[in-house]
Design an enzyme around this catalytic site. Structure first.
Site, mmCIF file in Angstrom:
data_model
loop_
_atom_site.group_PDB
_atom_site.id
_atom_site.type_symbol
_atom_site.label_atom_id
_atom_site.label_comp_id
_atom_site.label_asym_id
_atom_site.label_seq_id
_atom_site.Cartn_x
_atom_site.Cartn_y
_atom_site.Cartn_z
ATOM 1 N N SER A 283 0.811 -1.510 -0.049
ATOM 2 C CA SER A 283 -0.050 -0.136 0.184
ATOM 3 C C SER A 283 0.436 1.710 0.076
ATOM 4 O O SER A 283 1.214 1.169 -0.449
ATOM 5 C CB SER A 283 -1.307 0.038 0.974
ATOM 6 O OG SER A 283 -1.707 0.815 1.155
ATOM 7 N N ASP A 294 11.110 4.641 -9.573
ATOM 8 C CA ASP A 294 11.072 5.764 -10.775
ATOM 9 C C ASP A 294 11.132 7.187 -11.175
ATOM 10 O O ASP A 294 11.948 7.531 -11.955
ATOM 11 C CB ASP A 294 8.850 5.585 -10.543
ATOM 12 C CG ASP A 294 8.162 4.691 -11.392
ATOM 13 O OD1 ASP A 294 9.067 4.034 -11.469
ATOM 14 O OD2 ASP A 294 6.843 5.319 -11.613
ATOM 15 N N LYS A 308 -0.568 -3.946 -3.879
ATOM 16 C CA LYS A 308 -2.268 -3.091 -3.500
ATOM 17 C C LYS A 308 -1.559 -1.894 -4.025
ATOM 18 O O LYS A 308 -1.084 -1.188 -3.723
ATOM 19 C CB LYS A 308 -1.895 -3.389 -2.163
ATOM 20 C CG LYS A 308 -3.712 -2.258 -1.200
ATOM 21 C CD LYS A 308 -3.745 -2.393 0.205
ATOM 22 C CE LYS A 308 -4.886 -1.768 -0.040
ATOM 23 N NZ LYS A 308 -5.009 -0.226 -0.151
#
Length: 543
Positions: A283, A294, A308
Site C-alpha cells: 500500500s 521511478d 496493493k
C-alpha cells in the site's frame, strides 16, 4: 380459444416475472430483513444481521473494501494518530506472569520508579497473575483515560515485600519509526513500521539527527510495512524528492485523475539511498517505493512487494461505523499499476505468499516474468520497471527460510525464547550491565551460551514441537540471534536494539550496506540497462 388463454397466461407470468426481476435492490434488502425478522425461529439482533449483510456485500467487490465497527474505528484512530494514554512501558508474558521488559526513559513509569524486571501482579486491585490473560488484555488494563492514575502492585527481585505505584497515564507516542541509528560513520538507517499522522514529523527529526552525526547515505527499511495513511507516504517522499515531483496519481471510476506532488521541503534529497522491501511491503509503502524507483532516486533491494494498488475511502454511517470502500486506483509516476489480480476472491488473493513460496520466487531470482504490456521506464535514466503486481526490486534477496519457517514461528509463539532470555537477564542483570556498560559493548562482545540453545531446543522437542535436530547449525544460529535480540531490549533503556541485532544477521541489510559502500555498484544499479527479454531483472550476482 384455449390456445389464446394459454398464451395470455404465459404473458401474465412473464410480466409478473419481469416485475419481480427488476425489483429495486434497496427494497429487496429491506424485504429480506423483514422476512428474517418475521419468520426466523429465534429472536433476531437486527444490527448483527445488517452488519453481516454489509460485510457480505463489500466482500463481493474486492479484497480491501470492508466494514469497520465503531469499536474497531476507535482502535484504528488511536494507531493512526500515533498516540495513546498509557504509562510508557513494554512488557512480556512469561509463564502467566507479567514482567516489565522496557521503560520509556521520558515516560510516567520511569518517573514513578518502576524498573525493568519488575513483575506486575495487580492492576487497580485486580490480580493479573495466573489468570491466563493475553497481552491485549493487560494492555487494555494499563491504558486508559489521560490524566487518570493506574495503581500497580509490583514484585521486585531485590525487595522482600511487594511494592505499590500510582502511575499517571499520559499521552504516549506510538511511533511509526521502529528505530534509527548510524550503521557506520556515513551510513544511516531508518526502519519505518507504519504510515501515520506522526510519520512525517518523525522522519524529519530522524533525518536531521542522523545528518548531524555524519550521515551522507541512508538505508530506508520498509520490510513488513503494510502501509497506512497515503498523506504520510507523500510526506516521506517529500523528504527524498525535489519540489513538484509526482509521487503518484489516482484515477476514480468516473475517470477523474488527481496528481500528488512533492512540496520541496525534504531533509535528504541528494544522498545515496537504498530501500529495503519484501513480500509484506504494501500500500503506502509501495507508493513511496514506486516513486523513488521511478525517479531513479533509490536502489530497491529485497523481494517483490505485496501488490496493493487500490485506494480506499472511509465513508461514515450514522452510528459512526465506517464503510471502507475502494474508490480509486493509484499509479506510480511512470504509469505503473501495481495492483495484483483479485478476480478469484479474497481467500485466493491472500494465499499469494504460499504460491510465491511454492513457485520458488521467494527463494531464488528469475521466477517472475511480465509481458511487454506491463513494461514501463523510469523517468530520468529510462530503466525498465514493471507493473501488474507489486514493486520489483533492483536487487533480489532470497527469503531467509529459517526466519519464515513453521518451526521458528511455533517456537517463538511458545514463549520459550522470551522466557529463556528473561530468566538469564533477571539472574545476571548486574553482571551484564557491569561488564557491558552500553548496547554497543553488549552487541560487540556478548555471545549466547550454546547450552542455552540446547536447553530450548531439547525442551521444545520433548513437548512435541517439531524442530530441526539440535545439531542443525542454521537453526541454532537463528535461535541465538533471537535470544540476543530479546536480551538487548530487556537490558538497555531505549528502543530498537533487538532490530539492530537482527539486522546484523540479515542478508538484505548487509547487501544494502555493500551497495552504499561501493559507489560504482550503486551507480550501476541506477543506470539504464538494455532489455533482452520480458523477464524482470530480479537477481544480480554479488561480487
Amino acid at each position: 380459444m384455449k390456445r389464446s388463454k394459454i398464451l395470455w397466461s404465459i404473458l401474465v407470468l412473464l410480466i409478473s416475472y419481469n416485475a419481480h426481476a427488476q425489483m429495486n435492490p434497496k427494497i429487496k434488502l429491506q424485504d429480506a430483513l423483514k422476512l428474517i425478522q418475521d419468520n426466523y425461529v429465534d429472536p433476531v439482533n437486527d444490527e448483527q444481521v445488517v452488519d453481516a449483510a454489509i460485510k457480505a456485500m463489500l466482500s463481493s467487490l474486492d479484497p480491501h473494501s470492508s466494514y469497520i465497527s465503531r469499536e474497531e474505528i476507535e482502535a484504528m484512530n488511536e494507531q493512526m494518530t500515533g498516540s495513546f494514554a498509557g504509562i510508557g512501558i513494554s512488557f512480556a508474558m512469561v509463564a502467566d506472569s507479567t514482567f516489565i521488559t522496557g521503560i520509556n526513559p521520558d515516560g510516567p513509569a520511569a518517573r514513578a520508579g518502576l524498573q525493568v524486571g519488575d513483575q506486575i501482579k495487580l492492576v487497580d486491585g485486580a490480580s493479573i497473575y495466573g489468570k491466563g490473560l493475553k497481552n491485549q488484555d493487560v494492555m487494555r488494563m494499563l491504558r486508559g483515560e489521560k490524566g487518570k492514575a493506574v495503581k500497580l502492585g509490583v514484585v521486585r527481585k531485590s525487595q522482600t515485600t511487594p511494592l505499590e505505584f500510582n502511575v499517571m497515564r499520559e499521552q504516549i507516542a506510538d511511533l511509526s519509526i521502529n528505530t534509527s541509528y548510524m550503521v557506520s560513520k556515513n551510513v544511516g538507517y531508518i526502519s519505518l513500521a507504519i504510515f501515520s499522522q506522526s510519520t512525517r514529523r518523525e522522519m524529519d527529526a530522524a533525518l536531521k539527527k542522523l545528518k548531524t552525526l555524519g550521515m551522507t547515505k541512508l538505508i530506508l527499511d520498509l520490510q513488513s510495512n503494510g502501509g497506512g495513511l497515503v498523506e504520510a507516504a507523500i510526506g516521506v517522499a517529500d523528504e527524498f524528492l525535489a519540489k513538484d515531483k509526482l509521487v503518484f496519481y489516482s484515477v476514480t471510476n468516473s475517470g477523474v485523475k488527481d496528481n500528488y506532488m512533492t512540496g520541496g521541503f525534504g531533509q535528504f534529497m541528494t544522498g545515496d539511498l537504498v530501500v529495503l522491501i519484501d513480500e509484506s511491503t504494501a500500500s503506502s509503502s509501495e507508493i513511496l517505493t514506486g516513486a523513488l524507483q521511478d525517479w531513479d532516486r533509490a536502489v530497491v533491494v529485497g523481494r517483490r512487494s505485496f501488490g496493493k494498488g487500490i485506494m480506499q475511502k472511509g465513508l461514515e454511517l450514522s452510528d459512526s461505523s465506517v464503510i471502507k470502500l475502494t474508490a480509486a486506483r493509484y499509479y506510480t509516476p511512470s504509469g505503473r499499476s501495481i495492483q495484483k489480480p483479485y478476480a478469484k476472491g479474497k481467500t485466493d488473493y491472500f494465499e499469494d505468499f504460499n504460491r510465491r513460496m511454492a513457485s520458488g520466487e521467494l527463494t531464488e531470482g528469475g521466477h517472475v516474468n511480465f509481458p511487454d504490456s506491463l513494461k514501463h521506464t523510469t523517468l530520468l535514466n529510462k530503466r525498465t520497471v514493471y507493473g501488474g503486481g507489486g514493486i520489483m526490486p533492483d536487487k533480489f534477496i532470497p527469503i531467509d527460510t529459517a526466519l519464515y519457517s513453521a518451526w521458528l514461528n511455533k517456537l517463538m509463539n511458545s514463549g520459550r525464547v522470551t522466557q529463556a532470555a528473561f530468566n538469564y537477564v533477571q539472574q545476571n542483570r548486574k553482571n551484564l550491565t557491569d561488564r557491558y556498560a552500553d548496547f554497543d559493548a553488549f552487541d560487540h562482545s556478548f555471545i549466547i551460551d550454546e547450552q542455552m540453545i540446547d536447553q530450548i531446543m531439547t525442551s521444545a522437542i520433548k513437548q512435541g514441537l517439531k524442530l530441526p535436530p539440535v545439531t542443525d547449525q542454521v537453526a541454532r544460529k537463528t535461535i541465538a540471534v533471537e535470544l540476543k535480540a530479546e536480551m538487548a531490549d530487556m537490558l538497555y533503556l531505549g528502543k530498537g536494539y533487538a532490530l539492530r541485532i537482527r539486522n546484523e544477521a540479515s542478508t538484505a541489510f548487509s547487501t544494502a550496506l555493500d551497495i552504499l559502500n561501493n559507489q560504482k555498484i550503486y551507480n550501476q544499479f541506477l543506470e539504464a540497462k538494455p532489455s533482452k527479454n520480458t523477464s524482470a531483472p530480479t537477481k544480480i550476482t554479488k561480487k
